[in-house]
Design a protein around this motif. Structure first.
Motif, PDB file in Angstrom:
ATOM      1  N   ALA A   7       0.811  -1.219   0.000  1.00 20.74           N
ATOM      2  CA  ALA A   7       0.000   0.000   0.000  1.00 20.74           C
ATOM      3  C   ALA A   7       0.841   1.264   0.000  1.00 20.74           C
ATOM      4  N   LEU A  10       0.129   3.368  -2.811  1.00 21.77           N
ATOM      5  CA  LEU A  10      -1.186   3.998  -2.874  1.00 21.77           C
ATOM      6  C   LEU A  10      -1.273   5.284  -2.066  1.00 21.77           C
ATOM      7  N   TYR A  14      -3.783   8.661  -3.061  1.00 22.05           N
ATOM      8  CA  TYR A  14      -5.010   9.114  -2.409  1.00 22.05           C
ATOM      9  C   TYR A  14      -4.774  10.384  -1.603  1.00 22.05           C
TER      10      TYR A  14
END
Length: 121
Positions: A7, A10, A14
């Protein structure tokens, strides 16, 4: 554990999306600076990074304790995601072995025609 590592890619995506969506919020834009051992080395962060990333770690830890095979599932997803890299390793190994075999054959062929301190081709 694996999900938290995967993650990492990511988080910037975001965080950028949310900072654009809430462009006037200091939660996403106010930078805090903490000096590390000297004035030239600093740790720079926003509250959103600390809060959202910590919440993600807590959430995945809770899910991992509730589902006993959670790490196995994430490991399987990681293996599926990275199989092209393993295939690339196998292909390059085969190419290296073929190149080594061709070099050995070439050396043998050249040595058939070698006369002491002189070569005949």
């Amino acid at each position: 554990m694996y999900l938290q590592v995967f993650a990492q890619l990511l988080f910037p995506a975001y965080e950028e999306f949310l900072s654009k969506k809430y462009s006037k919020s200091s939660f996403f834009h106010k930078k805090y600076i903490v000096p590390l051992f000297s004035k030239t080395r600093v740790f720079q962060f926003t509250l959103s990074k600390i809060v959202l990333r910590s919440a993600f770690v807590v959430l995945t830890t809770i899910i991992a304790t509730m589902v006993p095979f959670f790490n196995a599932v994430v490991g399987l997803l990681g293996a599926i995601a990275f199989w092209p890299l393993n295939l690339l390793n196998v292909v390059t190994l085969l190419i290296s072995l073929l190149a080594a075999a061709a070099s050995i054959i070439n050396i043998i062929e050249i040595l058939k025609h070698v006369v002491f301190l002189k070569t005949q081709l």
